[in-house]
Scaffold this active site. Structure first.
Site, PDB file in Angstrom:
ATOM      1  N   TYR A  59       0.158  13.762   0.756  1.00 36.63           N
ATOM      2  CA  TYR A  59      -0.227  14.561   1.809  1.00 36.63           C
ATOM      3  C   TYR A  59      -0.197  16.064   1.806  1.00 36.63           C
ATOM      4  O   TYR A  59       0.156  16.663   2.599  1.00 36.63           O
ATOM      5  CB  TYR A  59       0.513  13.896   3.130  1.00 36.63           C
ATOM      6  CG  TYR A  59       0.378  12.497   3.124  1.00 36.63           C
ATOM      7  CD1 TYR A  59      -0.980  11.779   3.565  1.00 36.63           C
ATOM      8  CD2 TYR A  59       1.592  11.580   2.773  1.00 36.63           C
ATOM      9  CE1 TYR A  59      -0.836  10.519   3.388  1.00 36.63           C
ATOM     10  CE2 TYR A  59       1.474  10.243   3.164  1.00 36.63           C
ATOM     11  CZ  TYR A  59       0.433   9.588   3.078  1.00 36.63           C
ATOM     12  OH  TYR A  59       0.315   8.100   3.147  1.00 36.63           O
TER      13      TYR A  59
ATOM     14  N   GLU B 297       0.811  -1.228  -0.090  1.00 36.41           N
ATOM     15  CA  GLU B 297       0.040  -0.008  -0.223  1.00 36.41           C
ATOM     16  C   GLU B 297       0.879   1.051  -0.013  1.00 36.41           C
ATOM     17  O   GLU B 297       0.860   2.142   0.763  1.00 36.41           O
ATOM     18  CB  GLU B 297      -1.050   0.130   1.178  1.00 36.41           C
ATOM     19  CG  GLU B 297      -1.846  -1.145   1.625  1.00 36.41           C
ATOM     20  CD  GLU B 297      -2.512  -1.417   2.973  1.00 36.41           C
ATOM     21  OE1 GLU B 297      -1.862  -0.537   3.411  1.00 36.41           O
ATOM     22  OE2 GLU B 297      -3.198  -2.189   2.963  1.00 36.41           O
ATOM     23  N   PRO B 298       1.764   1.400  -0.840  1.00 37.62           N
ATOM     24  CA  PRO B 298       2.469   2.576  -1.004  1.00 37.62           C
ATOM     25  C   PRO B 298       1.660   3.765  -1.570  1.00 37.62           C
ATOM     26  O   PRO B 298       0.986   3.745  -2.330  1.00 37.62           O
ATOM     27  CB  PRO B 298       3.622   2.354  -2.089  1.00 37.62           C
ATOM     28  CG  PRO B 298       2.879   1.397  -3.044  1.00 37.62           C
ATOM     29  CD  PRO B 298       2.006   0.383  -2.068  1.00 37.62           C
ATOM     30  N   GLY B 299       2.125   4.763  -0.444  1.00 34.51           N
ATOM     31  CA  GLY B 299       1.561   6.203  -1.008  1.00 34.51           C
ATOM     32  C   GLY B 299       2.451   7.187  -1.341  1.00 34.51           C
ATOM     33  O   GLY B 299       2.838   7.489  -2.452  1.00 34.51           O
ATOM     34  N   ARG B 300       3.235   7.659  -0.251  1.00 32.22           N
ATOM     35  CA  ARG B 300       4.128   8.692  -0.324  1.00 32.22           C
ATOM     36  C   ARG B 300       5.415   8.587  -1.171  1.00 32.22           C
ATOM     37  O   ARG B 300       5.749   9.232  -2.210  1.00 32.22           O
ATOM     38  CB  ARG B 300       4.898   8.876   1.125  1.00 32.22           C
ATOM     39  CG  ARG B 300       5.607   9.984   1.410  1.00 32.22           C
ATOM     40  CD  ARG B 300       6.716  10.060   2.396  1.00 32.22           C
ATOM     41  NE  ARG B 300       5.696   9.751   3.611  1.00 32.22           N
ATOM     42  CZ  ARG B 300       5.085  10.708   4.446  1.00 32.22           C
ATOM     43  NH1 ARG B 300       5.378  11.845   4.174  1.00 32.22           N
ATOM     44  NH2 ARG B 300       4.477   9.927   5.509  1.00 32.22           N
TER      45      ARG B 300
ATOM     46  N   CYS C 204      -3.548  33.575   9.416  1.00 32.67           N
ATOM     47  CA  CYS C 204      -3.256  34.185  10.788  1.00 32.67           C
ATOM     48  C   CYS C 204      -2.943  33.141  11.877  1.00 32.67           C
ATOM     49  O   CYS C 204      -3.412  32.809  12.930  1.00 32.67           O
ATOM     50  CB  CYS C 204      -4.336  34.948  11.050  1.00 32.67           C
ATOM     51  SG  CYS C 204      -4.291  36.278   9.944  1.00 32.67           S
ATOM     52  N   GLU C 205      -1.618  32.444  11.876  1.00 32.30           N
ATOM     53  CA  GLU C 205      -1.415  31.551  12.643  1.00 32.30           C
ATOM     54  C   GLU C 205       0.087  31.426  12.767  1.00 32.30           C
ATOM     55  O   GLU C 205       0.807  31.486  11.864  1.00 32.30           O
ATOM     56  CB  GLU C 205      -1.821  30.092  12.364  1.00 32.30           C
ATOM     57  CG  GLU C 205      -3.296  29.923  12.423  1.00 32.30           C
ATOM     58  CD  GLU C 205      -3.438  28.720  13.409  1.00 32.30           C
ATOM     59  OE1 GLU C 205      -2.656  28.095  14.251  1.00 32.30           O
ATOM     60  OE2 GLU C 205      -4.644  28.197  13.526  1.00 32.30           O
TER      61      GLU C 205
ATOM     62  N   TYR D 215       3.828  18.474  11.380  1.00 31.63           N
ATOM     63  CA  TYR D 215       4.787  17.604  11.825  1.00 31.63           C
ATOM     64  C   TYR D 215       6.227  18.148  11.835  1.00 31.63           C
ATOM     65  O   TYR D 215       7.303  17.449  11.698  1.00 31.63           O
ATOM     66  CB  TYR D 215       4.918  16.376  10.862  1.00 31.63           C
ATOM     67  CG  TYR D 215       3.429  15.707  10.115  1.00 31.63           C
ATOM     68  CD1 TYR D 215       2.507  14.922  11.150  1.00 31.63           C
ATOM     69  CD2 TYR D 215       3.207  15.997   9.048  1.00 31.63           C
ATOM     70  CE1 TYR D 215       1.485  14.494  11.010  1.00 31.63           C
ATOM     71  CE2 TYR D 215       1.746  15.396   8.488  1.00 31.63           C
ATOM     72  CZ  TYR D 215       1.118  14.717   9.461  1.00 31.63           C
ATOM     73  OH  TYR D 215       0.095  14.334   9.181  1.00 31.63           O
TER      74      TYR D 215
ATOM     75  N   ARG E 290       1.855  20.163   6.238  1.00 27.65           N
ATOM     76  CA  ARG E 290       2.649  19.033   6.725  1.00 27.65           C
ATOM     77  C   ARG E 290       3.840  19.881   7.660  1.00 27.65           C
ATOM     78  O   ARG E 290       4.215  19.543   8.863  1.00 27.65           O
ATOM     79  CB  ARG E 290       3.595  18.415   5.700  1.00 27.65           C
ATOM     80  CG  ARG E 290       2.535  17.373   5.014  1.00 27.65           C
ATOM     81  CD  ARG E 290       3.195  16.662   4.016  1.00 27.65           C
ATOM     82  NE  ARG E 290       3.958  15.492   4.934  1.00 27.65           N
ATOM     83  CZ  ARG E 290       5.035  15.206   5.281  1.00 27.65           C
ATOM     84  NH1 ARG E 290       6.059  16.225   4.598  1.00 27.65           N
ATOM     85  NH2 ARG E 290       5.671  14.417   5.894  1.00 27.65           N
TER      86      ARG E 290
END
Ligand code: LLP
Length: 422
Positions: free
Chosen positions: A374, A274-277, A345-346, A317, A313
């Site tokens: 992602y 199940e590769p995604g990245r 505004c963060e 993370y 991201r």
């Protein structure tokens, strides 16, 4: 390896200059490279045992055009919601190449997957098993099932993307596996087909994978001795990609495939992955324009028109993404340090702190690299910012594969009830 390279002083996606796309599409936008998607898929498929099912993890990039690109190469899909199932089917991935993962599949989602006739359900708990059994029986079907086993192995990745330790919500604890299989075997609507394991994401070391796979091999032997027909083994995704070019690159698919082949040789199972990245990350960039260069007291801020709502991201993370100037800098030119921030505004709307970049000014374009996985899928319209549109390039062709929402479309999502005059 990816296909974003400088040509005649401009960063291009394959044969298309990103400056041209910025002009036609506006900024910010995501840009994906077909050649890179195809290359990554083929490299992975070539590295793992022949006949394996490669189920692209739709959560990494669910754009229909990306899914269609991979479907044409023979990819299946790993889905975690009814929405992802619908997208995979709409993109042309046949149901018998779709696996359904996730800890919280609802009855409605499982019913849709049973009706479609998917390849397998990766079941993560006994209550889920019971619910799936009842549904399958009510539909006159048997659900093909693997149980996702949590092998209690630390994948040594970011805590927020670790899934294979006993502390996480994922999978059935290794110590409860035999009991769970015995329970499944008593359910007439369940057909046990195999075992599933997935220990985390952005894993940059083969050792935790190997430890988990060896452990699962021992379990397969025990389960067979208990009388279960185990013919499939789903090894999940999780192989990391290089985000930072100064760091040692993660093991490549060939090394991963060689380890898998060696470890699973005698398991007697058809494998799925199940590769995604690995497939999508380096196949996408987020292109953004500098709005202002703000001279602070302690530092300089590069304020760009992409924000944490487009790519979360780094905020979520602390992840590193390389940032390139779209106009190729002259060799030996200055590299001042900037905090690269968005307009949201963060304080956490920060793509990079103290990053040495070529000197940039208002109106210049930058590309945030390795954003194909992602990225767009995790975007939101926070601060009422329509998320960045998506563009797919193939050679010298390009197409908008998700347009930018207009403010009218954004506003039309909300409804004012009658008592407020709506
Ligand atoms: N299979 C299962 C059951 C998963 O949970 C995941 C990812 C994958 C496959 C695909 O893993 P990959 O090959 O892409 O590493 N949003 C985070 C990543 C979350 C991963 C969640 N599960 C990020 O941006 O780093």
């Amino acid at each position: 390896m990816h296909h974003f390279k400088y040509r005649d002083g401009v960063l291009c996606a394959e044969d298309v200059p990103l400056t041209l796309l910025a002009e036609k599409v506006g900024t910010p936008f995501y840009c994906y490279s077909t050649a890179t998607l195809e290359r990554h898929y083929k490299v992975f498929a070539g590295a793992v045992p022949k006949g394996s099912l490669i189920a692209f993890s739709v959560k990494a990039n669910g754009n229909l055009a990306v899914l269609r690109t991979l479907a044409r190469l023979g990819a299946g899909a790993d889905v975690v919601s009814g929405g992802e199932l619908a997208k995979a089917l709409a993109a042309g991935i046949s149901a018998d190449r779709i696996v359904f993962s996730g800890v919280g599949k609802t009855g409605e989602e499982m019913r849709a997957a049973l009706a479609a006739g998917i390849h397998q359900f990766n079941v993560e708990s006994q209550p889920e098993l019971d619910a799936l059994n009842a549904l399958a029986l009510s539909m006159g079907k048997r659900a093909p099932v693997t149980l996702r086993i949590n092998p209690d192995v630390d994948a040594k990745t970011h805590a927020k993307i670790t899934t294979g330790t006993a502390e996480t919500k994922f999978g059935i604890p290794f110590v409860h596996a035999r009991e769970a299989y015995a329970h499944a075997a008593r359910l007439a609507g369940i057909e046990i087909v195999g075992v599933d394991v997935h220990i985390g994401s952005q894993i940059t070391d083969l050792e935790p994978f190997e430890t988990a796979f060896v452990r699962v091999g021992e379990l397969i032997a025990t389960l067979r001795a208990d009388g279960h027909a185990i013919t499939r083994l789903d090894l999940g995704g999780g192989l990391g990609v290089p985000y930072e070019h100064n760091n040692e690159p993660p093991p490549d698919p060939a090394a991963y495939g060689a380890m898998v082949t060696r470890v699973t040789r005698d398991f007697g199972c058809t494998l799925s992955f199940e590769p995604g990245r690995l497939i999508a990350a380096n196949a996408g960039v987020l292109v953004s324009r500098v709005i202002y260069v703000k001279r602070g007291d302690a530092k300089n801020f590069l304020i760009i028109d992409a924000g944490m709502n487009d790519l979360i991201r780094p905020a979520l993370y602390d992840s590193h993404h390389e940032i390139l100037a779209v106009k190729e800098p002259a060799p030996g030119s200055l590299r001042p340090r900037y905090d690269v921030v968005g307009p949201v505004c963060e304080t956490s709307d920060l793509f990079a702190a103290g990053r040495a970049l070529p000197e940039l000014k208002s109106g210049d374009l930058v590309a945030i690299m390795t954003a194909g996985a992602y990225g767009a899928v995790m975007a939101s319209s926070y601060n009422a910012r329509p998320p960045a549109p998506e563009v797919l390039v193939s050679g010298d062709e390009w197409g908008i594969v998700r347009p930018r929402q207009t403010y009218d479309e954004l506003i039309a999502q909300d409804h004012i009830p009658a008592w407020l005059g709506g």
